[in-house]
Write an enzyme that holds these catalytic residues in place. Structure first.
Site, PDB file in Angstrom:
ATOM      1  N   LYS B  79       0.865  -1.179   0.000  1.00 12.59           N
ATOM      2  CA  LYS B  79       0.000   0.000   0.000  1.00 12.59           C
ATOM      3  C   LYS B  79       0.904   1.232   0.000  1.00 12.59           C
ATOM      4  O   LYS B  79       1.926   1.256   0.693  1.00 12.59           O
ATOM      5  CB  LYS B  79      -0.895  -0.034   1.247  1.00 12.59           C
ATOM      6  N   SER B 154      -9.704   2.147   2.932  1.00 10.49           N
ATOM      7  CA  SER B 154      -8.768   2.841   2.083  1.00 10.49           C
ATOM      8  C   SER B 154      -7.807   1.933   1.311  1.00 10.49           C
ATOM      9  O   SER B 154      -7.259   2.367   0.299  1.00 10.49           O
ATOM     10  CB  SER B 154      -7.955   3.820   2.927  1.00 10.49           C
ATOM     11  N   SER B 178     -10.040  -0.215   7.175  1.00 10.40           N
ATOM     12  CA  SER B 178      -9.423  -0.034   5.859  1.00 10.40           C
ATOM     13  C   SER B 178      -8.718  -1.251   5.267  1.00 10.40           C
ATOM     14  O   SER B 178      -8.288  -1.207   4.110  1.00 10.40           O
ATOM     15  CB  SER B 178      -8.430   1.129   5.902  1.00 10.40           C
TER      16      SER B 178
END
Lengths: 124, 487
Positions: B79, B154, B178
């Site tokens: 990420k 997210s 997330s």
């Protein structure tokens, strides 16, 4: 419902905090007005466009209305929780552990000169 | 042989070990998948093809000499919230569009030391603030199950890439759901460990008392394998917990017979989509068929978890993001009139709408006169919520329920109403407030879109969660389902 009303109908700095009063009122919500959003944006060092201000007044008011639900919770005597495991801050010996990497770090800086970060003139 | 991209991390590890293929071949095959599919998905912010192939070649050489780590030659994605030395780290923001970190996050360092090959950096909501990846400066990510839908957020780039068989695994972070929400919406496995279990060093901070790193994978077994490498004490993270890390893969094969599953009645109230609820109940029935018993538990303050979160998280975010000042790194406004103008315009231009909204919410709740009514109050309610969980875990081993109220929603559907978007995390936020480990496991489809079973455990019981998930996956094949266009 408890909320606080600033003496001058806007958020104030810490120095003026004493002038705030808590009043009890049954009505909800407490919509923010444009002046308050201006002041919040200033405290947060955010420059917003006019369009963003209008949108922020609407959306922040909704958010404040939403988080106002918390006032219903019975929390007398409850110790605030700052850390999910209630752990204390770990200490380490006060010894230098970092090496000098100024030049590497400053590669990301927008403006530097002679190892210094450059900003607009602060003192005339 | 099953095509390389269809294999799980564990299967690929066996294939590499037995010499069926090399890491260079595997890496190239997945980079080809990136090239073929990323335009549709927008799952990557940065693709690191050259670095990946070079790492893969080193992994192959290490295998020859028997010196490779436990993840030697296995491709993953990070990420874009994890700092990677020499590779830009944007956090999904214009603010950091050109930021190249001078150091690696501990998570990156540990996975690389174990031999992992990094294919690239995944797209995400700006500064991890969002539940749909629509707040990313680099545009939204699309769900491989339906390109009109969100892959969640997210960590949406990570979930989309794993679901689309572009990578077998990806790192993620979870502040309010997330990792778990995107895993649920894409039919992948996502685990957020106990707060402090994985180092936050080099993970760009959003809300420091809630942020925790984890992984998105295709199976619980793969998650166990990766988590074991990522977890552990790190002196560079002031809230890292110094506890030994078990080998999570050792106990996942153990039975769940006799273990107790807590069911929260309020989780199945009107707010839950009926079909999603049906899939979750079926999953719980499978756990019962494996010998687990169900017990009703009560979390009376849980309905206050979202408002509590939307005080605590913005408060911490407004402090954390004050570091972006246009001086030391990040976006800087042109021709500032003075220092104040430099700060205000750099931040006004560099941050997107949702980030600004959260900074302002945080500034408001921390400002003089409002602190007690909001921030202190929220910290007290946080304690009540954590105490509810503590009481519940005196009687049960895990709490099971839905990860999200419904399957993936359409891109654009919730973007104009922050509160509706925030409520998507209603079942996941409690675990962050209480610092508990939690995971999402695929448990079926609703209208051709995946939904997830949410499992929450007591502190440091990742082993039990992974065991439940693995045992469930021995009985079901929902985790092997692949969206048609990405087979």
């Amino acid at each position: 419902m408890y909320y606080c009303v600033p003496a001058e109908k806007r958020l104030v700095g810490a120095a003026q905090a004493a002038r705030l009063v808590f009043i009890r009122t049954p009505e909800l919500p407490v919509p923010l007005d444009k002046d308050q959003v201006h002041h919040i944006a200033m405290l947060a060092r955010l420059k917003l466009t006019d369009e963003e201000y209008a949108e922020s007044v609407e959306k922040l008011s909704k958010i404040v209305d939403f988080i106002d639900q918390l006032s219903q919770a019975q929390t007398d005597g409850v110790v605030p929780m700052a850390h999910p495991l209630d752990a204390a801050q770990r200490l380490r010996p006060d010894a230098i552990s970092e090496i000098d990497e100024r030049d590497t770090y400053q590669e990301n800086a927008p403006a530097v000169s002679g190892g210094l970060y450059l900003v607009p003139k602060v003192i005339e | 042989m099953t095509e390389l991209h269809s294999q799980t991390l564990t299967e690929l590890a066996i294939g590499l070990e037995s010499g069926d293929f090399t890491s260079v071949e595997l890496t190239q095959a997945l980079l080809d998948r990136v090239a073929e599919h990323n335009d549709k998905l927008n799952a990557f912010v940065t693709i690191t093809a050259d670095e990946a192939l070079a790492t893969a070649a080193r992994a192959d050489a290490a295998r020859e000499t028997g010196s490779g780590g436990v993840l030697n030659g296995l491709p993953i994605i990070h990420k874009d919230i994890f700092c990677t030395r020499g590779i830009r780290t944007t956090c999904g923001s214009k603010m950091l569009e050109n930021f190249v970190s001078p150091y690696d996050a501990t998570v990156v360092e540990k996975l690389s030391a174990a031999g992992a090959v990094v294919l690239g950096k995944s797209n995400m909501d700006e500064f991890a603030m969002g539940s749909s990846t629509e707040t990313s400066y680099f545009g939204p990510v699309r769900n491989p199950w339906n390109l009109d839908c969100t892959p969640g957020g997210s960590s949406g780039g990570s979930s989309a890439a794993v679901a689309a068989r572009i990578a077998p695994a990806a790192t993620g972070t979870d502040t309010g759901g997330s990792i778990r929400q995107p895993a649920s919406l894409t039919g992948t496995v996502g685990i957020k460990p106990t707060y402090g279990r994985v180092s936050r060093y080099g993970m760009i901070a959003f809300a420091s008392s809630l942020d925790q790193a984890g992984v998105i994978t295709r199976s619980a077994e793969d998650a166990a394998r990766l988590l074991g490498v990522m977890a552990g004490f790190d002196a560079r993270d002031s809230t890292s917990i110094d506890q030994p890390v078990p080998d999570y893969t050792l106990s996942i094969g153990d039975s769940i017979k006799g273990l107790r599953v807590g069911i929260v009645r309020e989780h199945f109230d009107a707010g839950l989509d009926q079909q999603t609820g049906a899939r979750v109940r079926e999953a719980i029935a499978v756990l019962e068929s494996l010998g687990a018993t169900t017990v009703e538990v009560s979390l009376p303050n849980l309905d206050l978890s979202v408002p509590t979160y939307y005080v605590v998280a913005p408060a911490e975010c407004s402090s954390n993001l004050s570091r972006f000042d246009g001086v030391r790194f990040g976006h800087r406004a042109e021709d500032p009139e003075d220092l104040l103008d430099l700060y205000c315009r750099s931040r006004g231009e560099g941050f997107g709408d949702e980030v600004k909204r959260r900074i302002m919410t945080g500034t408001y709740v921390l400002s003089a006169g409002y602190y007690d009514a909001y921030y202190l109050k929220a910290q007290q309610v946080r304690r009540l919520i954590a105490d509810d969980f503590k009481k519940a875990f005196a009687n049960v081993d895990v709490i099971a329920g839905p990860t999200t109220p419904s399957p993936a929603f359409k891109l654009g559907d919730k973007v104009d109403d922050p509160i509706t978007m925030y409520l998507n995390d209603i079942y996941t936020i409690g675990a962050n407030l209480a610092g508990l480990p939690a995971m999402s496991v695929p448990c079926g489809l609703v209208d051709d879109l995946p939904v997830g079973l949410h499992l929450v455990g007591a502190h440091f019981t990742e082993e039990i969660l992974l065991r439940f998930a693995h045992q469930y996956q021995q009985q079901t094949d929902f985790h092997t389902a692949c969206p048609e266009a990405f087979k």
